[in-house]
Design an enzyme around this catalytic site. Sequence first.
Site, PDB file in Angstrom:
ATOM      1  N   ARG A  53       0.804  -1.218   0.000  1.00  0.00           N
ATOM      2  CA  ARG A  53       0.000   0.000   0.000  1.00  0.00           C
ATOM      3  C   ARG A  53       0.836   1.267   0.000  1.00  0.00           C
ATOM      4  O   ARG A  53       0.590   2.187  -0.780  1.00  0.00           O
ATOM      5  CB  ARG A  53      -0.909   0.057   1.247  1.00  0.00           C
ATOM      6  CG  ARG A  53      -2.163  -0.728   1.134  1.00  0.00           C
ATOM      7  CD  ARG A  53      -2.582  -1.188   2.498  1.00  0.00           C
ATOM      8  NE  ARG A  53      -1.616  -2.175   2.949  1.00  0.00           N
ATOM      9  CZ  ARG A  53      -1.689  -3.465   2.616  1.00  0.00           C
ATOM     10  NH1 ARG A  53      -2.670  -3.913   1.912  1.00  0.00           N
ATOM     11  NH2 ARG A  53      -0.749  -4.302   3.019  1.00  0.00           N
ATOM     12  N   THR A  54       1.807   1.342   0.899  1.00  0.00           N
ATOM     13  CA  THR A  54       2.539   2.603   1.040  1.00  0.00           C
ATOM     14  C   THR A  54       3.277   2.919  -0.256  1.00  0.00           C
ATOM     15  O   THR A  54       3.178   4.028  -0.795  1.00  0.00           O
ATOM     16  CB  THR A  54       3.526   2.512   2.231  1.00  0.00           C
ATOM     17  OG1 THR A  54       2.779   2.158   3.389  1.00  0.00           O
ATOM     18  CG2 THR A  54       4.240   3.818   2.456  1.00  0.00           C
ATOM     19  N   LYS A  82      26.072  -4.846  -1.505  1.00  0.00           N
ATOM     20  CA  LYS A  82      27.540  -4.811  -1.532  1.00  0.00           C
ATOM     21  C   LYS A  82      28.105  -4.162  -0.280  1.00  0.00           C
ATOM     22  O   LYS A  82      29.295  -3.914  -0.188  1.00  0.00           O
ATOM     23  CB  LYS A  82      28.014  -4.008  -2.748  1.00  0.00           C
ATOM     24  CG  LYS A  82      27.545  -4.560  -4.085  1.00  0.00           C
ATOM     25  CD  LYS A  82      28.102  -3.674  -5.212  1.00  0.00           C
ATOM     26  CE  LYS A  82      27.466  -4.028  -6.541  1.00  0.00           C
ATOM     27  NZ  LYS A  82      27.795  -3.030  -7.577  1.00  0.00           N
ATOM     28  N   ARG A 103      11.643   3.421   3.654  1.00  0.00           N
ATOM     29  CA  ARG A 103      11.214   2.411   4.644  1.00  0.00           C
ATOM     30  C   ARG A 103      12.417   1.541   4.957  1.00  0.00           C
ATOM     31  O   ARG A 103      13.111   1.077   4.039  1.00  0.00           O
ATOM     32  CB  ARG A 103      10.082   1.552   4.114  1.00  0.00           C
ATOM     33  CG  ARG A 103       9.793   0.380   5.048  1.00  0.00           C
ATOM     34  CD  ARG A 103       8.539  -0.347   4.726  1.00  0.00           C
ATOM     35  NE  ARG A 103       7.369   0.482   4.966  1.00  0.00           N
ATOM     36  CZ  ARG A 103       6.120   0.062   4.810  1.00  0.00           C
ATOM     37  NH1 ARG A 103       5.877  -1.168   4.419  1.00  0.00           N
ATOM     38  NH2 ARG A 103       5.105   0.861   5.056  1.00  0.00           N
ATOM     39  N   HIS A 131       5.411   5.784  11.514  1.00  0.00           N
ATOM     40  CA  HIS A 131       4.937   5.688  10.117  1.00  0.00           C
ATOM     41  C   HIS A 131       3.948   6.853   9.905  1.00  0.00           C
ATOM     42  O   HIS A 131       2.741   6.670   9.779  1.00  0.00           O
ATOM     43  CB  HIS A 131       4.247   4.337   9.920  1.00  0.00           C
ATOM     44  CG  HIS A 131       3.946   3.966   8.498  1.00  0.00           C
ATOM     45  ND1 HIS A 131       4.095   4.835   7.430  1.00  0.00           N
ATOM     46  CD2 HIS A 131       3.485   2.809   7.964  1.00  0.00           C
ATOM     47  CE1 HIS A 131       3.742   4.211   6.310  1.00  0.00           C
ATOM     48  NE2 HIS A 131       3.367   2.984   6.605  1.00  0.00           N
TER      49      HIS A 131
HETATM   50  N1  ASP Z   1       1.530  -1.718   6.738  1.00  0.00           N
HETATM   51  C1  ASP Z   1       1.724  -1.241   8.091  1.00  0.00           C
HETATM   52  C2  ASP Z   1       3.196  -0.992   8.348  1.00  0.00           C
HETATM   53  O1  ASP Z   1       4.000  -1.045   7.454  1.00  0.00           O
HETATM   54  C3  ASP Z   1       1.104  -2.140   9.105  1.00  0.00           C
HETATM   55  C4  ASP Z   1       1.642  -3.543   9.227  1.00  0.00           C
HETATM   56  O2  ASP Z   1       2.577  -3.918   8.507  1.00  0.00           O
HETATM   57  O3  ASP Z   1       1.113  -4.280  10.077  1.00  0.00           O
HETATM   58  O4  ASP Z   1       3.548  -0.681   9.473  1.00  0.00           O
END
Ligand code: ASP
Length: 304
Positions: A53-54, A82, A103, A131
Amino acid sequence: MLRDHLISAAHLSRDDIEAVLDHAAAIDADPGIVRGRHAGRVLALCFFEPSTRTKMSFETAMKRLGGDTIDMGAVESSSVKKGESLADTVRVIEGYADALVLRHPSEGSAKLASEFVDVPLVNAGDGAGQHPSQTLLDLYTIRENAGLDDITVGIMGDLKYGRTVHSLAHALTEFDVRQHFISPESLRLPRNVRYDLHETGAEVREHTDLDEVLPELDVLYVTRIQRERFPEEREYREVAGEYRIDNEVLADASEDLTVMHPLPRVDEIAPEVDETARAKYFEQAHNGVPVRMALLDGLLGGDT
Ligand code: ASP
């Protein structure tokens, strides 16, 4: 509007949040107001951990603003393999892009990376830390369904490792919201988050039993047990499967309860709940696009 790095929801004021949510609502109503505004600009997606999703909603958001995206790809196929440091990686990528979304599995990584780049950097999850862009879409969804003032929110599941929980809990203190945290003893909110919440004077209560608070709730935010963050698989198995909801569990809840989940779900919400008017988690995921459009528009210097 926000013009700087977005690392933690604890740095967001009520005005910052409302500006993004209002702009997102305007975009949702008429995407034409920002169409093509960021043509020629590039957003770099740097994901050192899985994401659906993100990553995809940031990508869609940037494209709907007229811009483009570049993707570092899987860690296995990048120079990280590397032995390149995070600092070097982001310093290189900022030369290719106008903004970065990062991320990473380590808590604190986004803060560290932001010290090496001048373009805006969005923390899209740093381990069990924060987040904040998820929080903006969570708040948007809460505002649309329950309003953001004088409401009672229950946050349930893995409160220890759930970064979306930590961000949301901080941001809710900017509003007139009573917060109830429901989890097994071993997955309570981390001490630092509890301390920060108490410092703000927020009305916060902790429970191990959902029944104690369910009838009072306007919003129930359910989370996944973060299996990948447990030091021992045995500890995960001890709590896995607790705190599931289905229509029977929700029997005593308000008819107007809004059920949310950042997704992915494993088995925390029975599929039968999806068919009820309470289920808002897919709408919540879809809200990621207008909210991230609004956020990027601000970060890239668009007017609002
Ligand atoms: N998608 C959200 C996160 O990346 C929630 C999860 O992974 O549970 O934190």
